[in-house]
Design a protein around this motif. Structure first.
Motif, mmCIF file in Angstrom:
data_model
loop_
_atom_site.group_PDB
_atom_site.id
_atom_site.type_symbol
_atom_site.label_atom_id
_atom_site.label_comp_id
_atom_site.label_asym_id
_atom_site.label_seq_id
_atom_site.Cartn_x
_atom_site.Cartn_y
_atom_site.Cartn_z
ATOM 1 N N SER A 1 60.690 63.164 39.147
ATOM 2 C CA SER A 1 60.068 61.843 39.158
ATOM 3 C C SER A 1 59.987 61.332 40.591
ATOM 4 O O SER A 1 60.886 61.572 41.404
ATOM 5 C CB SER A 1 60.891 60.864 38.309
ATOM 6 N N ASP B 1 62.212 57.352 39.920
ATOM 7 C CA ASP B 1 63.498 57.035 39.306
ATOM 8 C C ASP B 1 64.613 57.094 40.344
ATOM 9 O O ASP B 1 64.374 57.150 41.549
ATOM 10 C CB ASP B 1 63.778 57.952 38.109
ATOM 11 N N THR C 1 72.972 61.871 32.280
ATOM 12 C CA THR C 1 71.911 61.128 32.957
ATOM 13 C C THR C 1 70.972 62.012 33.752
ATOM 14 O O THR C 1 69.861 61.591 34.088
ATOM 15 C CB THR C 1 72.527 60.090 33.917
ATOM 16 N N PRO D 1 61.831 62.677 30.605
ATOM 17 C CA PRO D 1 61.566 61.650 29.590
ATOM 18 C C PRO D 1 62.433 60.429 29.846
ATOM 19 O O PRO D 1 63.499 60.530 30.458
ATOM 20 C CB PRO D 1 61.956 62.346 28.280
ATOM 21 N N PRO D 2 61.983 59.245 29.400
ATOM 22 C CA PRO D 2 62.814 58.050 29.591
ATOM 23 C C PRO D 2 64.122 58.190 28.830
ATOM 24 O O PRO D 2 64.171 58.849 27.781
ATOM 25 C CB PRO D 2 61.947 56.923 29.010
#
Length: 506
Positions: free
Chosen positions: A57, A60, A111, A354-355
């Motif tokens: 990403s 993020d 995470t 993915p979120p």
């Protein structure tokens, strides 16, 4: 004011990198990619829990937390490994003040974010570092440690080394020959069989390889050097290209001005070099039967054009197989070129992760989160807990099995005591729930057998938590290394005049 700088940092972290240094490597669960943002100098990384398919990403929180700020345009190098519980990353870069920095990170498998285990300057009293140096590393194993390669102010390639016994040391020049800065690449196959590659000039790549005579041997391709073997002791003025020897091929779209060079070693120990030429195309040459040859190009469906000529790229190869992943920027996006199962796959951009799943306020974490979350314990302590929990589960299963077994015996006894029906068959057995291959005892006995033989299959995907150490674990090339403890007190230094390396060499 603090809020202003925080906002500025956040905005900078999300800027797309028009050009940025890239590094990549394989762990036992898949590839890891890191990339420096050309605008901010921050180093971002793909999700460390994404297994075989990397996720990256631009927006993020996947930014390394570093004590020593990287300089703008720093080269990157890195390596990592899988501890059976998490992934570890050890990265190298040039700090703003000019030293070579090393930072160690452990992945939070819930995470996908790396957590810092320490950040150090490791170049210490080593000779001067060129302002446009490249960086390359090899990870030799738990006992032999790291080797780091860089250019000094004269453009010669130097070696730093780390072992748990001796900490960081300057190990000397590997070649005094000229190089076209800054690109550097390094790899090893086994037994200290190390190869360091660099652009030499506008026609040639230089290969410097560690040999059995405890010296580095220098060679070039496609044109060869003249005279006797050039080693790390050979002075620069005595090293020259043989202008009269005929070369079997030429390097396409090569001008020696590229910023990065890749190297991989396949399952047959064939070395391959990778670069992006001044026409933005990907190229490769391979050392086959001791002769370097140009490899066939692939179409744009497999090898797309990079965003710029002589672009940065990173190459990750899977030890023991021929699988290769190559990363560079295509149409403004980090992209992956994949060779797997002896076939080139269609290239693709590296998708974002993915979120994170939404959780209810106050809800307890899932078993996956609990198993994967950072507990503050050392990997050894986590392994001990894993074994303890697993053995406890087996013990509890044994008790359950005993209860089920006793119930089955009681049921069979009752069936034998009941009178037979007039037709000679047992009367209404179904009302007593006769066991089948899928009911309590038999199903559990099958599971108990698997547990007793410790045969458990673990699927490595994004929905599966890392396995605890309840089963005999395979031995990998690099088990967990306590570098955060070894380096925590700061590096110690001494100059090594004689290399003390295993006799098992090229």
């Amino acid at each position: 004011m603090a809020s202003f700088f925080s906002t500025l940092l956040l905005l900078g972290a999300t800027a797309l990198p028009a050009q940025a240094a890239i590094a990549a490597w394989f762990t036992e669960i898949g590839p890891q990619v890191i990339l420096q943002n050309a605008t901010t100098g921050l180093i971002r990384y793909s999700s460390c829990n994404s297994y075989d398919i990397p996720k990256y990403s631009y927006t993020d929180g996947s930014v390394f937390s570093l004590t020593y700020k990287p300089k703008a345009g720093s080269p990157l190098a890195g390596a990592g490994w899988w501890t059976q519980l998490t992934t570890i990353a050890s990265i190298f870069y040039i700090a703003e003040e000019g030293g070579i920095a090393n930072a160690l990170f452990e992945c939070n498998m819930s995470t996908g974010l790396f957590q810092s285990q320490g950040n150090w300057i490791v170049s210490g009293q080593a000779p001067s570092i060129h302002k446009d140096t490249g960086l390359a590393i090899v990870l030799l194993g738990e006992d032999s440690g790291y080797r780091v390669y860089y250019h000094d102010r004269e453009g010669a390639i130097n070696e730093l080394g780390y072992t748990p016994r001796d900490n960081w040391q300057y190990r000397g020049l590997i070649s005094q020959d000229i190089n076209s800065l800054p690109a550097l690449a390094a790899a090893f196959s086994s037994h200290d069989n190390i190869t360091v590659a660099s652009p030499r000039d506008d026609q040639n790549i230089a290969i410097t390889r560690w040999h059995k005579d405890d010296s580095w041997h220098r060679s070039t391709l496609p044109h060869v050097l003249q005279g006797d073997i050039a080693t790390n002791e050979t002075v620069r003025n005595d090293i020259a290209i043989n202008e009269t020897a005929t070369a079997n091929f030429s390097l396409p779209a090569w001008d020696g001005k590229l910023t990065s060079l890749g190297i991989s070693v396949d399952g047959q120990s064939t070395r391959l070099l990778w670069y992006i030429g001044n026409d933005s195309s990907l190229y490769s040459v391979a050392d086959e039967n001791s002769y370097w040859t140009q490899q066939a190009n692939q179409s744009n469906a497999f090898w797309p054009l990079a965003d710029k000529p002589n672009a940065d790229l990173a190459v990750a190869h899977h030890s023991g197989s021929s699988d290769v992943r190559i990363y560079y920027m295509v149409k403004g996006q980090l992209s992956e070129i994949k060779y797997e199962d002896k076939l080139w796959k269609a290239w693709s951009t590296v998708a974002p992760p993915p979120p994170p799943p939404a959780t209810q306020s106050g809800a307890a974490p899932s078993s996956t989160d609990s198993a994967s979350a950072d507990t503050g314990l050392s990997p050894g302590a986590k392994a001990g807990i894993g074994v303890g929990v697993s053995l406890g589960a087996i013990a509890l299963g044994t008790i359950v099995a005993a209860v089920v077994f006793m119930r089955r015996r009681k049921q069979l006894a009752l069936q034998q005591q009941r009178p037979e029906a007039e037709d000679g068959s047992a009367s209404n057995q179904s009302s007593f729930g006769s066991p089948t291959s899928m009911s309590g005892g038999y199903a559990w006995e099958k599971h108990a057998y698997a547990a007793s033989n410790l045969q458990v299959v673990h699927q490595l995907d994004e929905t599966t938590s890392p396995t605890e150490l309840a089963v005999p674990q395979p031995v990998f090339e690099l088990p967990v290394q306590p570098y955060s403890h070894e380096l925590g007190a700061g590096p110690s230094w001494r100059f090594v005049e004689k290399k003390e390396i295993s006799d098992n060499k090229t």
